[in-house]
Every structure is written in structure tokens, then in C-alpha cells.
Design an enzyme around this catalytic site. Structure first.
Site, PDB file in Angstrom:
ATOM      1  N   LYS A   1      -8.445 -41.727  27.205  1.00  0.00           N
ATOM      2  CA  LYS A   1      -9.415 -42.645  26.976  1.00  0.00           C
ATOM      3  C   LYS A   1      -8.814 -43.806  27.856  1.00  0.00           C
ATOM      4  CE  LYS A   1     -12.413 -42.911  23.377  1.00  0.00           C
ATOM      5  NZ  LYS A   1     -12.604 -43.257  22.139  1.00  0.00           N
TER       6      LYS A   1
HETATM    7  O1  G3P Z   1     -16.030 -43.789  19.541  1.00  0.00           O
HETATM    8  C1  G3P Z   1     -15.964 -45.106  19.534  1.00  0.00           C
HETATM    9  C2  G3P Z   1     -16.155 -45.647  18.043  1.00  0.00           C
HETATM   10  O2  G3P Z   1     -14.983 -44.982  17.321  1.00  0.00           O
HETATM   11  C3  G3P Z   1     -16.178 -46.783  17.610  1.00  0.00           C
HETATM   12  O3  G3P Z   1     -17.201 -47.035  16.546  1.00  0.00           O
HETATM   13  O4  G3P Z   1     -17.709 -47.758  14.494  1.00  0.00           O
HETATM   14  O5  G3P Z   1     -15.572 -48.641  15.182  1.00  0.00           O
HETATM   15  O6  G3P Z   1     -17.940 -49.165  16.401  1.00  0.00           O
HETATM   16  P1  G3P Z   1     -17.150 -48.144  15.700  1.00  0.00           P
END
Ligand code: G3P
Length: 221
Positions: free
Chosen positions: A87
Site C-alpha cells: 500500500k
Molecule cells: O481499507 C481502508 C479502511 O481500512 C479504512 O476504513 O473505516 O477507517 O475509514 P475506515
């Protein structure tokens, strides 16, 4: 559509993999940090175990922000398993690192994409995957799914090879909408995967079939 699971929790990954619908995994420093806290294991051991559970891309992310550092960390992560995908943050240094990773045959997932221009740059840089964070956009009062739609059109217009991963999914409707506009991949938290199976009429139907069968058994010879 491919399903990835968005977690580093090996128990969740094992259970989701046993359902037979899992194509890959995405982690980030927050998710991997949570698993280190939960299990007190080394990050490389956790990532190796994940790669052994799921036969597909497993995204892993370092914390360097300069191109040299991103490449150095990425090369170390890529040594863990052939399925590790690095990533890379959506920054100028991140894009420089992608070119280097390409020359090394290491796959990349551009993360923290919040606009079509960012996705266009990442696609031109040659990223394998790019991840718009739709839940975070929705939280900020913008439409995450509108961005997914724009990016898909842009990728198709120029026949880029990059695959779009819908990330930061918060609920099953995000997955429905992503599937209707033809997103390549959704990376889904475990709790949302479980919700996708549920429908009250399925539960009611099972209950009624079992009750009817019990009743009928009384008449069996
Ligand atoms: O894959 C990206 C993800 O982990 C981010 O999710 O819920 O932290 O916005 P969130």
C-alpha cells in the site's frame, strides 16, 4: 466482483475464508496495530499467517513518507510472501515509489484516494490497485459512491489496467451500490460481511420449515 476483507484479525480472516467467497485482504497500520495489541505477535508473523490463509493479494503498508523509505519498507514487506501487495500513500513520493516497485515486480495499492484526479495520477503511475475511501468521504458530506463511478469511467476511458478497490465500507448498501456500478473489488470489514448474509425472511423461512417438519414427524409411520 472480488471480495477482500478489510482487517488484520486472523480469526476473522480464517472465518471469512471458510465461507469460500474471499479473494484477498487489505490491512493498514491501524488494523495491523490492533492485531499486534490483541495478540502480542510480530507484524511479519501476522502478515505471513494471513497470506497462508488467503490465496490472493494481501495489502500491507509501511509508515515511511519519502519515496526511498517507502521502497525500503515495501521491499522488506514483499519478502514476507509472494502475495504481499504494498500500500502506497497517494502523494508525489508515493507515486515515485510505485514506479520503482513496478520495476521490481512488486504489486501496489494506492491508498487514501479521495478524488478522480488522484486516481488518474495513480493509474498513470502504474498502480495495480487504487483505493478510494468512500465511508470517510460520506462522513465529510461528499458522495463516496459518486467518486467510485467517476473513477471507473476514467479507468475505462483510457483502458488503464488499475483495479478499483472500494475501501472504507461501512454497511451492506455500500457493497450493493458498488456492485451496481461495476466496481472491481470491495474490501469489506468482517462485521459487514456477516450482515450481507442476513435477511429476516431467510431466518423466518428456516424457522417455519423446521416447525412444519417437526409437526409432520408426528404422522410418520
Ligand atoms: O481499507 C481502508 C479502511 O481500512 C479504512 O476504513 O473505516 O477507517 O475509514 P475506515
Amino acid at each position: 466482483m472480488k471480495f477482500f476483507i478489510d482487517t488484520a484479525n486472523v480469526d476473522e480472516i480464517r472465518e471469512a475464508a471458510s465461507l469460500g467467497v474471499l479473494d484477498g485482504v487489505t490491512t493498514n497500520p491501524t488494523l495491523l496495530g490492533r492485531e499486534i495489541e490483541r495478540t502480542h505477535r510480530r507484524p511479519e508473523d501476522i502478515l505471513r499467517e494471513i497470506c497462508e490463509i488467503v490465496n490472493g493479494p494481501v495489502s500491507a503498508e509501511g509508515v515511511s513518507l519519502d519515496a526511498e523509505g517507502i521502497v525500503k519498507e515495501g521491499k522488506e514487506l514483499a519478502k514476507i510472501h509472494k502475495n504481499i501487495c504494498i500500500k502506497v500513500p497517494m502523494t508525489p513520493d508515493g507515486m515515485k515509489a510505485i514506479r520503482k516497485f513496478r520495476s521490481l515486480g512488486i504489486t501496489t495499492n494506492t491508498t487514501l484516494v479521495f478524488s478522480c484526479n488522484q486516481a488518474l495520477i495513480a493509474a498513470k503511475a502504474g498502480t495495480n490497485y487504487l483505493s478510494p475511501f468512500i465511508g470517510r468521504l460520506d462522513d465529510a458530506g461528499h458522495s463516496g459512491m459518486e467518486l467510485v463511478d467517476q473513477i471507473l469511467t476514467m479507468l475505462e476511458n483510457y483502458e488503464f489496467d488499475s483495479q478499483l478497490i472500494v475501501a472504507s465500507i461501512r454497511h451492506p448498501l455500500h457493497v450493493v451500490e458498488a456492485s451496481l456500478i461495476g466496481a472491481h473489488i470491495c474490501t469489506i470489514p468482517f462485521k459487514v460481511i456477516k450482515l450481507m448474509f442476513k435477511h429476516p425472511l431467510t431466518d423466518q423461512g428456516i424457522k417455519r420449515f423446521l416447525e412444519d417438519w417437526e409437526r409432520a414427524k408426528k404422522f410418520k409411520k
